[in-house]
Scaffold this motif. Sequence first.
Motif, short mmCIF file in Angstrom:
data_model
loop_
_atom_site.label_atom_id
_atom_site.label_comp_id
_atom_site.label_asym_id
_atom_site.label_seq_id
_atom_site.Cartn_x
_atom_site.Cartn_y
_atom_site.Cartn_z
N VAL A 53 0.86 -1.19 0.00
CA VAL A 53 0.00 0.00 0.00
C VAL A 53 0.89 1.24 0.00
N GLU A 54 0.35 2.30 -0.55
CA GLU A 54 1.07 3.58 -0.55
C GLU A 54 0.80 4.33 0.75
N THR A 55 1.85 4.82 1.37
CA THR A 55 1.71 5.61 2.59
C THR A 55 2.48 6.91 2.42
N LYS A 56 2.01 7.95 3.06
CA LYS A 56 2.66 9.24 2.91
C LYS A 56 4.08 9.19 3.45
N PRO A 57 4.99 10.01 2.93
CA PRO A 57 6.38 10.00 3.41
C PRO A 57 6.47 10.26 4.91
N ALA A 58 7.48 9.70 5.53
CA ALA A 58 7.65 9.85 6.98
C ALA A 58 7.88 11.30 7.38
N SER A 59 8.45 12.09 6.46
CA SER A 59 8.69 13.50 6.75
C SER A 59 8.91 14.26 5.45
N ASN A 60 8.95 15.57 5.54
CA ASN A 60 9.29 16.39 4.38
C ASN A 60 10.78 16.26 4.09
N LEU A 80 3.20 14.85 -4.58
CA LEU A 80 3.98 15.10 -3.36
C LEU A 80 4.56 16.52 -3.38
N LEU A 81 5.05 16.93 -4.55
CA LEU A 81 5.60 18.28 -4.69
C LEU A 81 4.51 19.33 -4.43
N ALA A 82 3.33 19.09 -4.97
CA ALA A 82 2.23 20.03 -4.79
C ALA A 82 1.82 20.14 -3.33
N ARG A 83 1.97 19.08 -2.60
CA ARG A 83 1.60 19.08 -1.18
C ARG A 83 2.70 19.62 -0.28
N GLY A 84 3.81 20.01 -0.88
CA GLY A 84 4.87 20.65 -0.10
C GLY A 84 5.83 19.71 0.60
N TYR A 85 5.90 18.47 0.14
CA TYR A 85 6.82 17.52 0.75
C TYR A 85 8.28 17.79 0.36
N GLY A 86 8.49 18.54 -0.69
CA GLY A 86 9.84 18.91 -1.13
C GLY A 86 9.81 20.23 -1.86
N LYS A 87 11.00 20.86 -2.01
CA LYS A 87 11.09 22.15 -2.68
C LYS A 87 11.10 22.02 -4.19
N ARG A 105 1.14 17.49 -20.65
CA ARG A 105 -0.05 17.04 -21.37
C ARG A 105 -0.78 15.93 -20.60
N SER A 106 -0.02 15.12 -19.88
CA SER A 106 -0.65 14.07 -19.08
C SER A 106 -1.04 14.56 -17.69
N LEU A 107 -0.51 15.73 -17.30
CA LEU A 107 -0.82 16.32 -15.99
C LEU A 107 -1.19 17.79 -16.19
N PRO A 108 -2.29 18.07 -16.89
CA PRO A 108 -2.62 19.46 -17.25
C PRO A 108 -2.86 20.36 -16.05
N ASP A 109 -3.32 19.82 -14.94
CA ASP A 109 -3.60 20.63 -13.76
C ASP A 109 -2.33 21.06 -13.02
N SER A 110 -1.20 20.47 -13.41
CA SER A 110 0.06 20.76 -12.70
C SER A 110 1.04 21.54 -13.56
N GLN A 111 0.56 22.17 -14.63
CA GLN A 111 1.46 22.81 -15.59
C GLN A 111 2.33 23.89 -14.93
N GLN A 112 1.73 24.72 -14.08
CA GLN A 112 2.49 25.80 -13.44
C GLN A 112 3.57 25.22 -12.52
N LEU A 113 3.21 24.18 -11.78
CA LEU A 113 4.18 23.54 -10.88
C LEU A 113 5.30 22.90 -11.67
N LEU A 114 4.97 22.25 -12.77
CA LEU A 114 5.99 21.61 -13.61
C LEU A 114 6.96 22.64 -14.16
N THR A 115 6.45 23.82 -14.52
CA THR A 115 7.29 24.85 -15.12
C THR A 115 8.24 25.47 -14.11
N CYS A 116 7.77 25.65 -12.89
CA CYS A 116 8.58 26.38 -11.91
C CYS A 116 9.52 25.50 -11.09
#
Length: 239
Positions: A53-60, A80-87, A105-116
């Motif tokens: 099973v997938e579990t959230k990371p132990a820490s950031n 994970l990046l969107a949730r702030g687990y890493g810079k 194209r496969s993650l259209p909702d994350s375009q801004q995050l992918l770019t920055c």
Amino acid sequence: MSEQVHRDKSEASRPASKRRRVRLLAAAVAAAGIAFAATAVGFIGFLSQLRGVETKPASNADGIVVLTGGSSRISDAVELLARGYGKRLLISGVHPTNGISDISRSLPDSQQLLTCCVDLDRSAVNTRSNASETRRWVNERGFRSLIVVTSNYHMPRALVELSYAMPDVTLIPFVVVGDKWREEPWWTSGATVRLLLSEYAKYLVAEARVRLAYLGLELSAEIGDQPTGSIEPRRPASG
């Protein structure tokens, strides 16, 4: 008379020769049995490391790296990046012809995050070079901790390679569990069994190579480190 003596000696030596052959055969069978048992025990130990099973990371962490191969690895890493687990996120092993636009194209909702906040590694072709390129990225960014995203069956070998490449960096695993893994027991699928056996063999080679390297002995990079297989189809952007 001498001919009779010679014949008697020859006949007497036959049982001894036969006994030696039997002993050698028994020793070979015993050695094969021990090797098989050790391999089976090791394989069970390897399977015990695989999370179901997938579990959230132990820490950031400072950064996140995803090793391409499985179809949902990149989307999970971006989440994970969107949730702030890493810079920042490094996608390691991207096909040389693919860019951020292909992934977006496969993650259209994350375009801004992918770019920055996403970097692409197009040089890595296997797990060992994933580790080398990740080390380069970590050093350039000055990161001291890293969330590692890859499939559950690939995580043990990935951690071996990454730990050796970056002994001073804290590694936090995040395993990706594919739909097929959830839907059916691994032993009911011939393809999954073959994949796990192949990955176990590669894991053993990686462990042996790293241990030998600590002793100052180098094993060829060609041995046991071919591109990792996948239970699920790969997306074009993952290369």
